[in-house]
Design an enzyme around this catalytic site. Structure first.
Site, PDB file in Angstrom:
ATOM      1  N   SER A 178       0.828  -1.200   0.000  1.00  0.00           N
ATOM      2  CA  SER A 178       0.000   0.000   0.000  1.00  0.00           C
ATOM      3  C   SER A 178       0.869   1.259   0.000  1.00  0.00           C
ATOM      4  O   SER A 178       1.727   1.422  -0.854  1.00  0.00           O
ATOM      5  CB  SER A 178      -0.945  -0.049   1.201  1.00  0.00           C
ATOM      6  N   ASP A 205     -10.206  -4.445  -5.503  1.00  0.00           N
ATOM      7  CA  ASP A 205      -9.620  -3.681  -4.405  1.00  0.00           C
ATOM      8  C   ASP A 205     -10.428  -2.409  -4.210  1.00  0.00           C
ATOM      9  O   ASP A 205     -10.464  -1.552  -5.086  1.00  0.00           O
ATOM     10  CB  ASP A 205      -8.157  -3.351  -4.725  1.00  0.00           C
ATOM     11  N   HIS A 211      -7.576  -5.682  -0.175  1.00  0.00           N
ATOM     12  CA  HIS A 211      -6.367  -4.863  -0.310  1.00  0.00           C
ATOM     13  C   HIS A 211      -5.151  -5.526   0.331  1.00  0.00           C
ATOM     14  O   HIS A 211      -4.088  -4.921   0.377  1.00  0.00           O
ATOM     15  CB  HIS A 211      -6.640  -3.498   0.349  1.00  0.00           C
TER      16      HIS A 211
END
Length: 269
Positions: free
Chosen positions: A97, A219, A247
């Protein structure tokens, strides 16, 4: 700052064997435990370095400074500190991320320290702009930040099922909710603001390290358009779209995630 100080500050853990090092960086609301499904196998071939960002996990919370960590560059400096103090060279970096962008900034500043780069669920910009699909409007981010201020526990229970696949694995969703809720509310909000209001698109052209982009097909945080945008703007990158909802593929599909990472690391660019 001494080695011991940095190890304590970022709860640095070193394990595994092998000549090359993999440095794994966790994402928002998490800590290094988010890698525990893929680390044991990776450690059979690589030296593994794990850490917690200041304010997360078992890091030294007293080291947190709002001004320093108001931008990704504060977290980037901590990564460079770890690299320097452990004398890491030719490393493979795996960032989840927002850590994909934090690590990228480190690789741009210190390219000689990096060999290959893996981005898991990355985004250079989360806000929709003319000609760019980020996934959120500015009002969406404002509402998220307000929810974190007004009802932090409620925010954690709201977000966890959105970014995971609760039908497939309710325990993973609960674990993530607990991880979100364990972070100091002020630090979590400031980290969220740094994450969701950042725009790193102009830095992409400066990235020179061979990069694998792992994009989940469903996602809710990072739409498919973002992975395609990164692939287009990161020279020499490889995009792999995983048939995964959520995610956190390193949790929901650890075997596939690890296999894709290992294949990329073994491939000679």
């Amino acid at each position: 700052m001494t080695l011991g100080d940095i190890q304590t500050r970022n709860n640095v853990k070193v394990s595994g064997q092998g000549e090359q090092t993999i440095l794994l960086a966790h994402g928002f609301g998490c800590d290094q435990s988010m890698w525990h499904y893929i680390v044991p196998e990776l450690a059979k071939q690589y030296r593994i370095v794990l850490f917690d960002y200041v304010g997360a996990g078992n890091s030294e919370i007293l080291a947190y400074e709002s001004e320093k960590y108001s931008t990704a560059h504060g977290y980037k400096q901590d990564i460079l500190d770890i690299i320097d103090e452990l004398e890491l060279k030719d490393i493979h970096f795996v960032g989840h991320s927002v850590s994909s962008m934090i690590g990228m900034l480190a690789a741009i500043e210190r390219p000689e320290s990096f060999n290959k780069f893996v981005m898991v669920g990355p985004s250079p910009c989360y806000i929709n702009e003319p000609g760019y699909v980020g996934g959120f409007e500015k009002s969406d981010i404002s509402e998220l930040l307000t929810m974190m201020e007004m009802n932090f526990t409620g925010w954690a229970s709201y977000l966890a099922p959105i970014v995971t696949d609760p039908e497939k694995s309710p325990q993973h969703t609960k674990d993530l909710e607990n991880s979100f809720a364990s972070v100091d509310p002020q630090i979590a909000r400031e980290f969220a603001e740094m994450t969701f209001l950042s725009d790193h698109r102009e830095s992409l052209a400066l990235m020179t390290i061979p990069t694998l982009i792992l994009q989940c097909s469903e996602d809710s945080i990072v739409p498919l358009e973002v992975g395609e945008y990164l692939h287009e703007h990161l020279s020499g990158s490889l995009l792999k779209v995983m048939n995964v909802k959520g995610h956190y593929p390193q949790i929901s599909e650890p075997l596939k995630t690890r296999e894709l990472i290992e294949t990329f690391l073994r491939h000679k660019c």
